[in-house]
Write a protein that holds these residues in place. Sequence first.
Motif, PDB file in Angstrom:
ATOM      1  N   GLY A  31       0.818  -1.206   0.000  1.00 36.98           N
ATOM      2  CA  GLY A  31       0.000   0.000   0.000  1.00 36.98           C
ATOM      3  C   GLY A  31       0.846   1.246   0.000  1.00 36.98           C
ATOM      4  N   PRO A  32       0.252   2.364   0.371  1.00 36.69           N
ATOM      5  CA  PRO A  32       0.960   3.658   0.331  1.00 36.69           C
ATOM      6  C   PRO A  32       2.201   3.704   1.215  1.00 36.69           C
ATOM      7  CG  PRO A  32      -1.409   3.972   0.627  1.00 36.69           C
ATOM      8  CD  PRO A  32      -1.141   2.513   0.802  1.00 36.69           C
ATOM      9  N   TYR A  33       2.260   2.863   2.253  1.00 32.44           N
ATOM     10  CA  TYR A  33       3.373   2.932   3.201  1.00 32.44           C
ATOM     11  C   TYR A  33       4.313   1.736   3.073  1.00 32.44           C
ATOM     12  CZ  TYR A  33      -0.062   6.157   5.064  1.00 32.44           C
ATOM     13  OH  TYR A  33      -0.982   7.159   5.193  1.00 32.44           O
ATOM     14  N   GLY A  34       4.161   0.981   1.994  1.00 31.00           N
ATOM     15  CA  GLY A  34       5.014  -0.170   1.784  1.00 31.00           C
ATOM     16  C   GLY A  34       4.248  -1.465   1.965  1.00 31.00           C
ATOM     17  N   GLU A  35       4.958  -2.509   2.364  1.00 29.20           N
ATOM     18  CA  GLU A  35       4.361  -3.832   2.480  1.00 29.20           C
ATOM     19  C   GLU A  35       4.045  -4.170   3.931  1.00 29.20           C
ATOM     20  OE1 GLU A  35       5.856  -7.642   0.347  1.00 29.20           O
ATOM     21  OE2 GLU A  35       6.544  -7.822   2.441  1.00 29.20           O
ATOM     22  N   VAL A  36       2.897  -4.788   4.132  1.00 29.00           N
ATOM     23  CA  VAL A  36       2.523  -5.283   5.454  1.00 29.00           C
ATOM     24  C   VAL A  36       2.036  -6.712   5.281  1.00 29.00           C
ATOM     25  CG1 VAL A  36       0.170  -4.352   5.298  1.00 29.00           C
ATOM     26  CG2 VAL A  36       1.168  -4.835   7.532  1.00 29.00           C
ATOM     27  N   ALA A  37       2.424  -7.582   6.204  1.00 22.44           N
ATOM     28  CA  ALA A  37       2.088  -8.997   6.094  1.00 22.44           C
ATOM     29  C   ALA A  37       1.619  -9.540   7.432  1.00 22.44           C
ATOM     30  CB  ALA A  37       3.294  -9.792   5.596  1.00 22.44           C
ATOM     31  N   LEU A  38       0.702 -10.507   7.356  1.00 23.69           N
ATOM     32  CA  LEU A  38       0.256 -11.252   8.530  1.00 23.69           C
ATOM     33  C   LEU A  38       0.781 -12.671   8.382  1.00 23.69           C
ATOM     34  CD1 LEU A  38      -1.503 -11.384  11.125  1.00 23.69           C
ATOM     35  CD2 LEU A  38      -3.383 -12.168   9.661  1.00 23.69           C
ATOM     36  N   ARG A  39       1.532 -13.136   9.392  1.00 27.48           N
ATOM     37  CA  ARG A  39       2.109 -14.472   9.358  1.00 27.48           C
ATOM     38  C   ARG A  39       1.597 -15.305  10.529  1.00 27.48           C
ATOM     39  NH1 ARG A  39       8.545 -13.511   8.526  1.00 27.48           N
ATOM     40  NH2 ARG A  39       8.376 -13.600  10.807  1.00 27.48           N
ATOM     41  N   GLU A  40       1.518 -16.596  10.304  1.00 24.43           N
ATOM     42  CA  GLU A  40       1.228 -17.550  11.364  1.00 24.43           C
ATOM     43  C   GLU A  40       2.507 -18.317  11.652  1.00 24.43           C
ATOM     44  OE1 GLU A  40      -2.230 -20.786  12.455  1.00 24.43           O
ATOM     45  OE2 GLU A  40      -1.597 -20.579  10.365  1.00 24.43           O
ATOM     46  N   HIS A  41       2.915 -18.331  12.910  1.00 27.98           N
ATOM     47  CA  HIS A  41       4.149 -19.003  13.300  1.00 27.98           C
ATOM     48  C   HIS A  41       3.834 -19.848  14.523  1.00 27.98           C
ATOM     49  CE1 HIS A  41       8.810 -18.641  13.866  1.00 27.98           C
ATOM     50  NE2 HIS A  41       8.385 -19.886  13.759  1.00 27.98           N
ATOM     51  N   GLY A  42       3.613 -21.127  14.312  1.00 27.18           N
ATOM     52  CA  GLY A  42       3.165 -21.966  15.416  1.00 27.18           C
ATOM     53  C   GLY A  42       1.772 -21.556  15.859  1.00 27.18           C
ATOM     54  N   GLU A  43       1.650 -21.207  17.134  1.00 29.44           N
ATOM     55  CA  GLU A  43       0.350 -20.815  17.679  1.00 29.44           C
ATOM     56  C   GLU A  43       0.160 -19.304  17.711  1.00 29.44           C
ATOM     57  OE1 GLU A  43      -0.039 -22.614  21.482  1.00 29.44           O
ATOM     58  OE2 GLU A  43      -0.216 -24.647  20.687  1.00 29.44           O
ATOM     59  N   ARG A  44       1.085 -18.552  17.165  1.00 36.24           N
ATOM     60  CA  ARG A  44       0.963 -17.099  17.222  1.00 36.24           C
ATOM     61  C   ARG A  44       0.880 -16.494  15.824  1.00 36.24           C
ATOM     62  NH1 ARG A  44       6.515 -18.007  18.277  1.00 36.24           N
ATOM     63  NH2 ARG A  44       7.934 -16.851  16.904  1.00 36.24           N
ATOM     64  N   TYR A  45       0.299 -15.293  15.780  1.00 34.05           N
ATOM     65  CA  TYR A  45       0.266 -14.493  14.568  1.00 34.05           C
ATOM     66  C   TYR A  45       1.271 -13.349  14.703  1.00 34.05           C
ATOM     67  CZ  TYR A  45      -4.129 -16.923  13.686  1.00 34.05           C
ATOM     68  OH  TYR A  45      -5.081 -17.894  13.487  1.00 34.05           O
ATOM     69  N   GLU A  46       1.869 -12.955  13.589  1.00 38.95           N
ATOM     70  CA  GLU A  46       2.876 -11.894  13.576  1.00 38.95           C
ATOM     71  C   GLU A  46       2.515 -10.864  12.510  1.00 38.95           C
ATOM     72  OE1 GLU A  46       6.720 -14.801  14.535  1.00 38.95           O
ATOM     73  OE2 GLU A  46       6.284 -14.186  12.461  1.00 38.95           O
ATOM     74  N   ILE A  47       2.765  -9.596  12.828  1.00 43.48           N
ATOM     75  CA  ILE A  47       2.620  -8.530  11.845  1.00 43.48           C
ATOM     76  C   ILE A  47       4.012  -8.051  11.458  1.00 43.48           C
ATOM     77  CG2 ILE A  47       1.794  -6.186  11.404  1.00 43.48           C
ATOM     78  CD1 ILE A  47      -0.564  -6.752  13.194  1.00 43.48           C
ATOM     79  N   ILE A  48       4.264  -8.048  10.149  1.00 44.02           N
ATOM     80  CA  ILE A  48       5.549  -7.632   9.600  1.00 44.02           C
ATOM     81  C   ILE A  48       5.303  -6.447   8.678  1.00 44.02           C
ATOM     82  CG2 ILE A  48       7.626  -8.376   8.380  1.00 44.02           C
ATOM     83  CD1 ILE A  48       7.026 -10.041  10.876  1.00 44.02           C
ATOM     84  N   ALA A  49       6.016  -5.351   8.885  1.00 43.40           N
ATOM     85  CA  ALA A  49       5.861  -4.158   8.045  1.00 43.40           C
ATOM     86  C   ALA A  49       7.198  -3.843   7.384  1.00 43.40           C
ATOM     87  CB  ALA A  49       5.386  -2.971   8.865  1.00 43.40           C
ATOM     88  N   ASN A  50       7.199  -3.866   6.057  1.00 41.00           N
ATOM     89  CA  ASN A  50       8.419  -3.582   5.294  1.00 41.00           C
ATOM     90  C   ASN A  50       9.595  -4.434   5.773  1.00 41.00           C
ATOM     91  OD1 ASN A  50       7.263  -1.490   3.633  1.00 41.00           O
ATOM     92  ND2 ASN A  50       7.286  -0.179   5.451  1.00 41.00           N
ATOM     93  N   GLY A  51       9.288  -5.700   6.043  1.00 41.87           N
ATOM     94  CA  GLY A  51      10.310  -6.637   6.479  1.00 41.87           C
ATOM     95  C   GLY A  51      10.705  -6.525   7.938  1.00 41.87           C
ATOM     96  N   CYS A  52      10.099  -5.585   8.672  1.00 38.90           N
ATOM     97  CA  CYS A  52      10.435  -5.350  10.083  1.00 38.90           C
ATOM     98  C   CYS A  52       9.361  -5.961  10.985  1.00 38.90           C
ATOM     99  CB  CYS A  52      10.552  -3.849  10.348  1.00 38.90           C
ATOM    100  SG  CYS A  52      10.903  -3.401  12.069  1.00 38.90           S
ATOM    101  N   PHE A  53       9.780  -6.832  11.902  1.00 41.94           N
ATOM    102  CA  PHE A  53       8.837  -7.411  12.857  1.00 41.94           C
ATOM    103  C   PHE A  53       8.268  -6.317  13.746  1.00 41.94           C
ATOM    104  CE2 PHE A  53       7.971  -8.944  17.134  1.00 41.94           C
ATOM    105  CZ  PHE A  53       7.136 -10.034  16.899  1.00 41.94           C
ATOM    106  N   LEU A  54       6.941  -6.243  13.821  1.00 40.17           N
ATOM    107  CA  LEU A  54       6.298  -5.248  14.676  1.00 40.17           C
ATOM    108  C   LEU A  54       5.849  -5.849  16.004  1.00 40.17           C
ATOM    109  CD1 LEU A  54       4.056  -2.961  12.436  1.00 40.17           C
ATOM    110  CD2 LEU A  54       6.296  -2.495  13.424  1.00 40.17           C
ATOM    111  N   MET A  55       5.034  -6.886  15.931  1.00 38.99           N
ATOM    112  CA  MET A  55       4.485  -7.482  17.147  1.00 38.99           C
ATOM    113  C   MET A  55       3.849  -8.808  16.803  1.00 38.99           C
ATOM    114  SD  MET A  55       1.180  -5.002  17.689  1.00 38.99           S
ATOM    115  CE  MET A  55       2.242  -3.564  17.816  1.00 38.99           C
ATOM    116  N   ASP A  56       3.565  -9.591  17.855  1.00 39.28           N
ATOM    117  CA  ASP A  56       2.860 -10.844  17.647  1.00 39.28           C
ATOM    118  C   ASP A  56       1.876 -11.067  18.784  1.00 39.28           C
ATOM    119  OD1 ASP A  56       4.211 -11.933  19.859  1.00 39.28           O
ATOM    120  OD2 ASP A  56       5.772 -12.821  18.618  1.00 39.28           O
TER     121      ASP A  56
END
Length: 235
Positions: A21-46
Amino acid sequence: MSSPVHPARPDQPVTLDRRTGPYGEVALREHGERYEIIANGCFLMDTSDGRSERLLVDAALNALDGARGERTTGASVLIGGLGVGFSFAHAAAEPRWGRIAVVEREEAIIDWHRSGLLGAISRDAQDDPRSVILHTDLIEYLRTTTHRYDALCLDIDNGPDWTVTDDNGNLYSPAGLAACVRRLTPGGVLAVWSAQPSAAFEETLRNAGFTQVRTEEIPVARGVPDVVHLAVRPA
C-alpha cells in the motif's frame, strides 16, 4: 494490492496475507500458535504475550491519576496503532475510559480485525459503544484533528529511535510532539512504547513543554525490558 501467499515448511512462518500500500508492504504471518505482523520486512508485534501493549494503557491511566491527584473516570484515550489489538482490547476492558479511539493507517490491519483472524482479540472492543477505529495516518490525524484527549498511547514503531518508516520519525520530532501537546487536555498524559529507553527522546519531551517526564520499564520473558516513555501536559 494483495499478493499470493505460498506454503512454508512446518518449522517456518506461514504468510497468510501480504499487501502493498501507500506505506510499503505489510504482512500477517502464522508461526506456530501465534500471529505476527511484519511491516516492510520489520517485525512489529505478535500475539504471543501482549503484556507490553496492555501495560502501555495501564501506565497512561496511572499517570493520569497521578497528574490530576484523583482516580480518573470518563477519560478519553487515543491509541496510536491497532497492531494485533492488545492495547485496544485492554482499554475497552477498563470501565474508567469514557471514549476510546484507535488510529491505524494500514487498511490490511483493520481488515484482519474486522473480518479476519485477529478479530478474536478485538471483537469485544470493536463492539463497545465507547470505541471507534479511525483509518488514517497518526501523524496527519494529530496535526489536523480538533479532538482532544486525556491520554495518548502511541505504539506505531519499535521506539523513537527505531521507526518502521522514515517519515514516522516526524512523530518524535519537536513538531510532532507539539501536535501531541495540542491534542491533549490540560494535565493529559502522553505514553510512548519503546523497545529500549531513549535519553535523547526524554530531553526532546522536556523541550516540547512536557513535565513529569519519566521512563517505566516493562519486564519481558527474554532479553532487556521494554519501556514506556511518559510525559504530562501542564495543567
